[in-house]
Design an enzyme around this catalytic site. Structure first.
Site, PDB file in Angstrom:
ATOM      1  N   HIS A 136      -6.825  -7.314  -1.084  1.00 23.90           N
ATOM      2  CA  HIS A 136      -6.867  -8.356  -2.102  1.00 23.90           C
ATOM      3  C   HIS A 136      -8.298  -8.825  -2.305  1.00 23.90           C
ATOM      4  O   HIS A 136      -9.103  -8.843  -1.349  1.00 23.90           O
ATOM      5  CB  HIS A 136      -6.001  -9.548  -1.689  1.00 23.90           C
ATOM      6  CG  HIS A 136      -4.519  -9.283  -1.804  1.00 23.90           C
ATOM      7  ND1 HIS A 136      -3.921  -8.878  -2.966  1.00 23.90           N
ATOM      8  CD2 HIS A 136      -3.523  -9.384  -0.882  1.00 23.90           C
ATOM      9  CE1 HIS A 136      -2.620  -8.731  -2.760  1.00 23.90           C
ATOM     10  NE2 HIS A 136      -2.348  -9.019  -1.499  1.00 23.90           N
ATOM     11  N   CYS A 159      -8.718  -6.192  -6.829  1.00 19.90           N
ATOM     12  CA  CYS A 159      -8.623  -6.862  -8.120  1.00 19.90           C
ATOM     13  C   CYS A 159      -9.881  -7.670  -8.390  1.00 19.90           C
ATOM     14  O   CYS A 159     -10.582  -8.093  -7.469  1.00 19.90           O
ATOM     15  CB  CYS A 159      -7.418  -7.793  -8.152  1.00 19.90           C
ATOM     16  SG  CYS A 159      -5.841  -6.931  -8.269  1.00 19.90           S
TER      17      CYS A 159
END
Length: 799
Positions: free
Chosen positions: A387, A436
């Protein structure tokens, strides 16, 4: 010529026997040498091999020392490393002997071209220096001259032709320059007779070797005297330089294209001489062009740069993959991505540290240890899968313990790591971020990175564009990230890093399912054609090279395989393998069972607190059942012998030496009751646990303090490596902080519905047909039984 990069196989049998004799009859014996060479993992020998060394004394002509040298030669031990280990055990006799042997053969005086009247005598001289016992051979063209084994060759009368001398020392040798003897005959004596005022050429100052960095100035000088006055022509790698015809040449700003062998031809109407060949080494730097300058100020362009001219002083990579998050969606791709990238980078000679599932403290400490591996001219590569987010041009990597509503205070700031890498004067900095880059609405602080040095060696490869998500691909129990699925096909190409990544971007752009959803973004200021395939050329400073090797090997030391002898007569072998730098596999197998025992098995239990061990997956009959989807050991172990596998994760949290109990269960023939024997085993601190990444470190409450904290631990004293290094490198700045904080992050909690909406969970906005597509794509297979099955885009997860 002898070189520290040469291996033991280059030593003559006489030299090896002499070394063995010293090791067999000294307090600093072969046993001490065997302990010293263990600093490099490939020279860690088993008990069986050491026993074979000892048993050599039973042979009338056997030598334990000679046997050990053979083992070292088989594993490509270099002369330089052997000499280093001999110095470590203070075997002065062997050090002096090997040092003398390793001296290169250097021709200090070459035979000269001569012209003499027919019937005259000529003496050609070749003077050399090097190891003891130099011998000489003279040749006329390709024919050896019998009896000519002295430095001086006397030709009486002189015979016209080309002569050369070969200087030998054991297996080493060096050739002199060719000397041409010409006889003057009556027909041409009137035109070439030397006038009475002619004097021979004499080089009064030889050029000197240099070790420089890109951007430094190179100054070479060759002085000579003679009548008529001498002329000069400089050569680089045996090729003449245009306009380099003075006794001095200067290069104000050298590049790596300027390294090599330099020599100067000195000549006049009657004579010709060559200067000594000198080596000029040039390490990586930021200078991108250069020119020659002679002593009269004339400038001439240097040779154009070619692919392969550039090199690294070393290559190191830190790969981090976060999957099992405490407060966020779990991921699947990082494990496979880190594993495959590790294997590819190792093929390119990178020293790879691969870590899975790190909290913020562990990520911070891993980066600090990674910085220790960097140095001048080193290629550094940092890969992160997990992440992440990006705010205002700043990228942040999210650790597994980040709270539900995390901010930059809970994450690692990529640009800050870049600043620390630049301070290590690296030759190339590559960041590959497979995460991301959506905005984090919880974090509204605009971070201001510190001043960056002006370098031209930075490459950022983002798996996706700004404010976009990255995706992973499912394949049975394994997943690959989209980025890695394409990157691994291009990584080994001998292309400039940016060119290679551009091709990855083009491949991703042609793929139907990712077009318009995920596109690689490349940012770079790389001005040189540096590739990940560039060769490694170690720097002249051996201290930093050896300390870097030591630091890396500390994090990759596995326990030695061992055999346990139980009272009942059963023999059990314990073996160890590394899946990642913080994940280890232990396997047990029964080697020998007495005939009165019908069945037996050995199982592991009672592990030291710290590593993560799923008891349901311990002592399994296959690696897959033990939780390892990547390794294959079945081909390495005899099929007829039963074995059990246990997988230990999160070794970075091991606080003390790893110990466990081996419980042997067996049953005698004709008896129904099962018998047990237990043995407690301690194997030290394997792999990355040796670096003590778990030890307390004060966490700053702001990103600015985190930046200064990261900078303050360039050589942290909590690293066992750094403690050893402080005594040998006192000039390095070492500082650290300690804290007894037991918990830094607050428990995840939500007081309102608005709080719940602010959790860092990127929205999924993929069309239904994209999620349900069954299109398969090809990929390089993993090393497990289902590796040949195609990937399928089944359930895309953003991260």
């Amino acid at each position: 010529m002898a070189d520290g990069k040469l291996g033991l196989e280059t030593l003559s049998e006489d030299v090896l026997n002499k070394l063995a004799e010293m090791l067999d009859n000294s307090n600093c014996s072969w046993r001490q040498l065997a302990e010293a060479v263990k600093e490099q993992p490939q020279f860690c020998y088993s008990e069986k091999e050491m026993t074979s060394c000892s048993l050599q004394v039973l042979n009338a002509r056997g030598s334990p020392g000679r046997y050990l040298l053979t083992l070292l030669a088989d594993r490509k031990c270099t002369l330089a490393y052997l000499l280093q280990c001999l110095r470590k055990i203070e075997h002065h006799g062997a050090v002096n002997f090997l040092t003398a042997y390793m001296l290169p053969i250097e021709i200090t005086t070459n035979p000269q071209n001569v012209q003499v009247p027919k019937g005259s005598s000529v003496t050609l001289s070749c003077i050399a220096k090097g190891p003891p016992g130099l011998s000489y051979q003279w040749f006329r063209k390709e024919d050896e001259l019998p009896g000519a084994n002295l430095p001086d060759l006397i030709l009486n009368p002189a015979q016209e032709g080309a002569y050369i001398c070969r200087v030998n020392a054991g297996e080493m040798y060096a050739f002199s320059a060719w000397a041409h003897v010409r006889l003057l005959r009556s027909a041409d004596s009137g035109s070439v007779n030397f006038p009475s005022s002619v004097s021979g050429l004499c080089i009064t100052q030889q050029p000197k070797a240099h070790v420089l960095s890109e951007g430094d100035a190179l100054h070479l000088e060759c002085s000579a005297q003679g009548n008529p006055p001498p002329q000069f022509q400089w050569y680089h790698n045996k090729q003449p330089f245009q306009n380099a015809t003075r006794q001095i040449i200067k290069i104000p700003c050298v590049t790596t294209a300027d390294r090599g062998i330099y020599s100067c031809r000195v000549y006049n109407l009657y004579h010709e001489m060559w200067s000594e060949n000198v080596q000029v080494e040039i390490g990586p730097g930021s200078c991108t062009g250069g020119y020659w300058e002679t002593d009269d100020g004339h400038k001439a362009s240097s040779l154009p740069r070619q692919m392969g001219d550039l090199y690294a002083t070393d290559k190191v990579a830190l790969l981090m993959g976060n999957m099992n998050y405490a407060h966020h969606r779990e991921l699947r791709a990082p494990m496979a991505d880190v594993y495959e990238l590790s294997n590819l980078l190792r093929q390119l000679d990178f020293k790879v540290v691969s870590l899975l599932d790190l909290n913020r403290h562990e990520m911070h400490r891993a980066v600090c240890e990674f910085l220790l591996l960097l140095g001048r001219g080193v290629y550094g590569l940092l890969y992160y899968a997990g992440h992440g987010y990006e705010n205002y041009g700043n990228s942040f990597m999210v650790p597994i313990d980040a709270p539900a509503s995390y901010t930059s205070d809970h994450c690692l700031w990529v640009q800050d790591v870049l600043q620390r890498m630049q301070e290590r004067q690296t030759g190339l900095n590559v960041f590959l971020l497979d995460m991301c880059r959506k905005r984090n609405l919880n974090d509204d602080i605009i971070q201001q990175p510190g001043p960056l040095k002006v370098t031209a060696n930075i490459v950022f490869g983002y798996a996706t564009c700004v404010d976009a998500e990255a995706f992973e691909v499912n394949k049975d129990d394994l997943s690959n990230g989209i980025f890695m699925s394409f990157l691994k096909k291009r990584l080994m190409e001998q292309e400039k890093v940016t060119v290679m990544l551009d091709r990855v971007a083009e491949d991703m752009g042609r793929y139907e399912l990712t077009r318009g959803r995920q596109a690689l973004e490349l940012r770079s200021n790389l001005s040189e054609r540096r590739t990940l395939t560039d060769r490694i050329q170690a720097p002249d400073c051996p201290v930093m090279a050896s300390t870097r090797n030591l630091q890396w090997s500390i994090a990759h030391a596995l326990p030695e395989s061992r055999v346990l002898q139980f009272d009942c007569g059963v023999k059990v072998q314990l073996g160890f393998a590394a899946e990642f730098s913080n994940i280890m596999i232990i396997y047990t197998r029964i080697l020998e069972t007495p005939p009165d025992i019908s069945t037996c098995s050995a199982q592991l239990s009672d592990f030291t607190e710290g590593p993560e061990i799923d008891l349901k997956h311990t002592n399994q009959a296959s690696l897959r059942d033990a939780g390892s989807l990547l390794l294959v050991m079945d081909d390495l172990l005899p099929q007829e012998q039963p074995r059990l596998f246990t997988r230990l994760c999160a070794l970075q949290r091991l606080k003390s030496e790893l110990s466990f109990t081996v419980c042997l269960h067996y049953q005698y023939i004709h008896l129904d009751e099962e018998v047990q024997e237990r043995r407690i085993i301690t194997v030290g601190k394997p792999l990355v646990s040796k670096l003590n990444l778990h030890e307390p470190q004060r966490f700053p409450t702001s990103l600015a303090s985190f930046s200064s904290d990261l900078q303050s631990v360039n050589m942290p004293t909590y690293s066992s490596f750094a403690q050893d290094l402080q005594t040998s490198l006192p000039s390095l700045d070492v500082s650290y902080t300690e804290s007894a904080d037991s918990c830094f992050y607050p428990q995840a909690g939500f007081s309102s519905a608005s709080d719940l909406k602010r959790r860092n969970e990127p929205e999924e906005n993929i069309s239904p047909e994209f999620l349900t597509s069954e299109e398969a794509r090809e990929s390089k297979s993993f090393t497990h039984t289902s590796a040949d099955k195609p990937f399928k885009f089944s359930n895309f997860h953003s991260f």
